[in-house]
Design a protein around this motif. Structure first.
Motif, short mmCIF file in Angstrom:
data_model
loop_
_atom_site.label_atom_id
_atom_site.label_comp_id
_atom_site.label_asym_id
_atom_site.label_seq_id
_atom_site.Cartn_x
_atom_site.Cartn_y
_atom_site.Cartn_z
N LEU A 60 1.01 -1.41 0.03
CA LEU A 60 -0.03 0.04 0.11
C LEU A 60 1.29 1.13 -0.17
O LEU A 60 0.41 2.23 -0.69
CB LEU A 60 -1.46 0.19 0.86
N VAL A 63 1.66 1.81 -3.70
CA VAL A 63 0.70 2.12 -4.06
C VAL A 63 0.91 3.52 -3.55
O VAL A 63 1.00 4.80 -4.89
CB VAL A 63 -0.45 1.87 -3.97
N GLU A 74 -5.03 8.61 -7.78
CA GLU A 74 -4.61 7.38 -6.49
C GLU A 74 -4.34 7.62 -5.19
O GLU A 74 -4.85 7.38 -4.39
CB GLU A 74 -4.04 6.59 -7.78
N ASP A 119 -7.65 -1.36 -2.70
CA ASP A 119 -7.28 -1.75 -1.77
C ASP A 119 -7.23 -1.76 -1.21
O ASP A 119 -6.53 -3.29 -0.71
CB ASP A 119 -6.16 0.15 -2.14
N THR A 132 0.02 -9.40 -5.69
CA THR A 132 -1.47 -8.89 -5.66
C THR A 132 -2.47 -9.29 -6.44
O THR A 132 -2.16 -9.82 -7.62
CB THR A 132 -0.62 -7.23 -6.82
#
Length: 208
Positions: A60, A63, A74, A119, A132
């Motif tokens: 995370l 990301v 995002e 997510d 993932t």
């Protein structure tokens, strides 16, 4: 209540916030994890569980970093997300909804909400020390609106595993009142080459 169903694609019920599919990021992160895989395979019980949870949290953060660097929406959707409790199959986070993810009426954008929920579902699956996952089927029921600066709590749970598919639910409630905001139900798929390994792990899933 409004329900949105998406098949074979990322969930974007509203166009105010959209998310590019981070498949390249997933490949990079999963490749890096391979370097630690042998060490993880040697561990059993709680050691392995802790590795999976740690790697999910690292994913995370990666990301967030990539999205912020590329200047995509995002980052807006998950910026400010704080971990409250993390364990295998279950993640609980809190968020004070920023104005940057609200619509023209000052309410939390459903697109941003769906991105964050997606997510959160991935975190619950990755906590099993898995790569993932990819969203296959996703449905969201919306119950109430959230204004900017309101605080919410998000909980995702991996419930069931069947073949290469994992069933996950994610629930959003207003902090304090516990008023229901949204409920997501999702099937996520693993890369094809992991099918045999996942069948051997099926008993490790809640309800599996």
């Amino acid at each position: 209540m409004k329900e949105v169903r998406v098949f074979g694609a990322r969930p974007f019920p509203e166009e105010s916030i959209t998310r590019p599919c981070n498949y390249f990021l997933a490949l990079i992160f999963d490749k890096a994890a391979e370097g630690r895989k042998e060490e993880g395979e040697m561990k059993g019980g709680n050691g392995r569980e802790e590795d999976g949870v740690r790697r999910a949290r690292e994913w995370l953060e990666s990301v967030k970093c990539l999205a912020e660097k590329e200047g995509t929406h995002e980052y807006l959707a998950i910026a400010g997300l704080r971990f409250v409790r993390t364990e295998r199959a279950r993640f609980v986070c809190s968020l004070c909804v920023p104005r940057s993810v609200t619509d023209s009426e000052g309410k939390w954008s459903r697109g941003a909400m769906a991105t964050l929920m997606d997510d959160m579902c991935a975190l619950a699956v990755m906590s099993y020390d898995l790569p993932t996952p990819i969203s296959v089927e996703y449905s969201i029921s919306y119950f109430s609106e959230v204004a900017a600066k309101e605080e919410v709590e998000i909980e995702s749970r991996a419930l069931k595993h069947k073949g290469k598919l994992s069933a996950v639910v994610v629930d959003i409630r207003k902090k304090g009142t516990l008023e229901a905001v949204a409920l997501g139900r999702q099937w996520m798929s693993m890369p094809r080459h992991l099918g045999a390994r996942l069948r051997n792990r099926g008993s490790g899933y809640a309800g599996g």
